[in-house]
Scaffold this active site. Structure first.
Site, PDB file in Angstrom:
ATOM      1  N   HIS A 195     -38.945  -7.642  33.755  1.00 11.65           N
ATOM      2  CA  HIS A 195     -40.377  -8.120  33.765  1.00 11.65           C
ATOM      3  C   HIS A 195     -41.331  -7.332  34.184  1.00 11.65           C
ATOM      4  O   HIS A 195     -41.390  -6.878  35.212  1.00 11.65           O
ATOM      5  CB  HIS A 195     -40.420  -9.713  34.329  1.00 11.65           C
ATOM      6  CG  HIS A 195     -41.715 -10.200  34.366  1.00 11.65           C
ATOM      7  ND1 HIS A 195     -42.587 -10.395  33.157  1.00 11.65           N
ATOM      8  CD2 HIS A 195     -42.474 -10.624  35.440  1.00 11.65           C
ATOM      9  CE1 HIS A 195     -43.493 -10.804  33.534  1.00 11.65           C
ATOM     10  NE2 HIS A 195     -43.665 -11.274  34.942  1.00 11.65           N
ATOM     11  N   ASN A 235     -49.168  -8.006  32.308  1.00 17.19           N
ATOM     12  CA  ASN A 235     -48.024  -9.237  32.448  1.00 17.19           C
ATOM     13  C   ASN A 235     -48.277 -10.132  31.380  1.00 17.19           C
ATOM     14  O   ASN A 235     -49.293 -10.882  31.234  1.00 17.19           O
ATOM     15  CB  ASN A 235     -48.306  -9.670  33.871  1.00 17.19           C
ATOM     16  CG  ASN A 235     -47.436 -10.534  34.213  1.00 17.19           C
ATOM     17  OD1 ASN A 235     -46.464 -11.378  32.959  1.00 17.19           O
ATOM     18  ND2 ASN A 235     -47.148 -11.288  35.366  1.00 17.19           N
ATOM     19  N   CYS A 266     -42.731 -16.678  33.793  1.00 20.26           N
ATOM     20  CA  CYS A 266     -42.335 -15.191  33.556  1.00 20.26           C
ATOM     21  C   CYS A 266     -40.707 -14.954  33.460  1.00 20.26           C
ATOM     22  O   CYS A 266     -40.372 -13.984  32.905  1.00 20.26           O
ATOM     23  CB  CYS A 266     -42.963 -14.278  34.593  1.00 20.26           C
ATOM     24  SG  CYS A 266     -44.675 -14.342  34.792  1.00 20.26           S
TER      25      CYS A 266
END
Ligand code: COA
Length: 332
Positions: free
Chosen positions: A249, A279, A115
């Site tokens: 993020h 996500n 990520c």
């Protein structure tokens, strides 16, 4: 110092057309829309079509970024692709993208910081550009997380989605702003916090699907993002009040809210699209940045803060100052 400054001159993003809602999960898992919205902020996510892979999404996003920068694929010196979900183990997905784009002059490699991948890739891009090693780069975050999910695990399946975002980073001799301070970090002792047991050379018999300790990840993400952001603001010599837009993020709205509260940032200074995408790992920041730019939320001179935390564990933050770069190319 070379006198070269790295600047973003174009952005683009792409998401598969298929939408999967929370109710779609509730139809077969013990979960519901209210729980998912309240605990994560997610309403829906995009899921790649059968046969649609990370490179397919990346090519779409990259073409849009090139178009907005006013460049052709053959203008690009290098492609940095952040992904944890490559098409195949090797060669790199970046090479597949290079061929598909016809970016015949470009070197190409993948970078895996899960990520945090896009912030890692931007840090590398800044270094390549400011040392004179490359003048025009495509930096892409692209993921098909849906192929790495255990669809029977309600603690992870509902969190992730597919997508791709890209930026063009160019060298400038006249722009004084552009990419500012970037700082990265990692702590591999926590590799098990979020990982896929199989899929590599260690345990080939194990599934290549995500295992996550959700609660521990949540707490560490909140703490580490705050530390990372404060470190990069200090390096840049600015305070949270100087930030026009935080592009974090998108892992969980409660993680973003906790960070925003710590920094004292009002909602209009935070880019959030987790409700529509979930996500998307390395894709989340470039997708959010592209939507912010195209949505008119970024103005000349704005200071933008990028920050991410992910498996590894890894983290990173960066500050950039926005300029209407394209018109300035003639003077670059
Ligand atoms: N629907 C309903 N209940 C669920 C659920 C779902 N989709 N997922 C988990 N639960 C249940 C758990 O089983 C647990 O039940 P139990 O108490 O009977 O065991 C309960 O909800 C609470 O679980 P907990 O893990 O404490 O919930 P939470 O508030 O921490 O939220 C996450 C769970 C996964 C949403 C949250 O931990 C999270 O977002 N973590 C970080 C994830 C992340 O950022 N990952 C990527 C980093 S890049």
């Amino acid at each position: 110092m070379s006198g070269l400054r790295a600047v973003i001159t174009g952005t683009g993003s792409y998401a598969p057309s298929r939408i999967m809602t929370n109710d779609d999960f509730a139809a077969y898992l013990e979960t519901n829309d209210t729980w998912i919205r309240e605990r994560t902020g997610i309403r829906e996510r995009r899921i790649a079509a059968e046969g649609e892979a990370t490179s397919d999404l990346a090519v779409e996003a990259a073409n849009k970024a090139l178009e907005s920068a006013g460049l052709a694929p053959s203008d690009i010196d290098g492609i940095l692709l952040a992904t944890a979900t490559p098409d195949i183990l090797f060669p790199s997905t970046a090479c597949l993208v290079q061929a598909r784009l016809g970016a015949t002059r470009a070197f190409a490699f993948d970078l895996n910081a899960v990520c945090s991948g896009f912030v890692y890739a931007m840090t590398v891009a800044k270094s390549l550009v400011e040392t004179g090693a490359a003048a025009r780069l495509l930096v892409i975050g692209s993921e098909v997380m849906s192929r790495s999910l255990d669809w029977s695990d309600r603690g992870t399946a509902i969190l992730f989605g597919d997508g791709a975002g890209a930026v063009v980073v160019e060298a400038s001799t006249v722009v004084s702003r552009g990419l500012g301070s970037f700082r990265l970090g990692a702590d591999g002792r926590h590799w098990e916090m979020i990982h896929t047991p199989g899929g590599g050379s260690r345990r080939t018999e194990e599934p290549a699907t995500i295992r996550m300790k959700g609660g521990e990840t949540f707490k560490m993400a909140v703490r580490q993002l705050q530390e990372s952001v404060l470190e990069v603001l200090k390096l840049e010599g600015i305070s949270p009040a100087d930030i026009s837009l935080l592009v974090p993020h998108q892992a969980n709205i409660r993680i973003i809210d906790a960070l925003a509260a710590r920094l004292g940032l009002a909602p209009e200074r935070i880019m959030v699209n987790i409700d529509r995408y979930g996500n998307t790992s390395a894709a989340s920041i470039p997708v959010a940045l592209d939507e912010a730019v195209r949505g008119g939320r970024v103005q000349e001179g704005d200071r933008i803060l990028l920050t991410a935390f992910g498996a590894g564990v890894t983290w990173g933050s960066g500050v950039l100052t926005w300029e209407a770069h394209r018109q300035k190319r003639s003077r670059m």
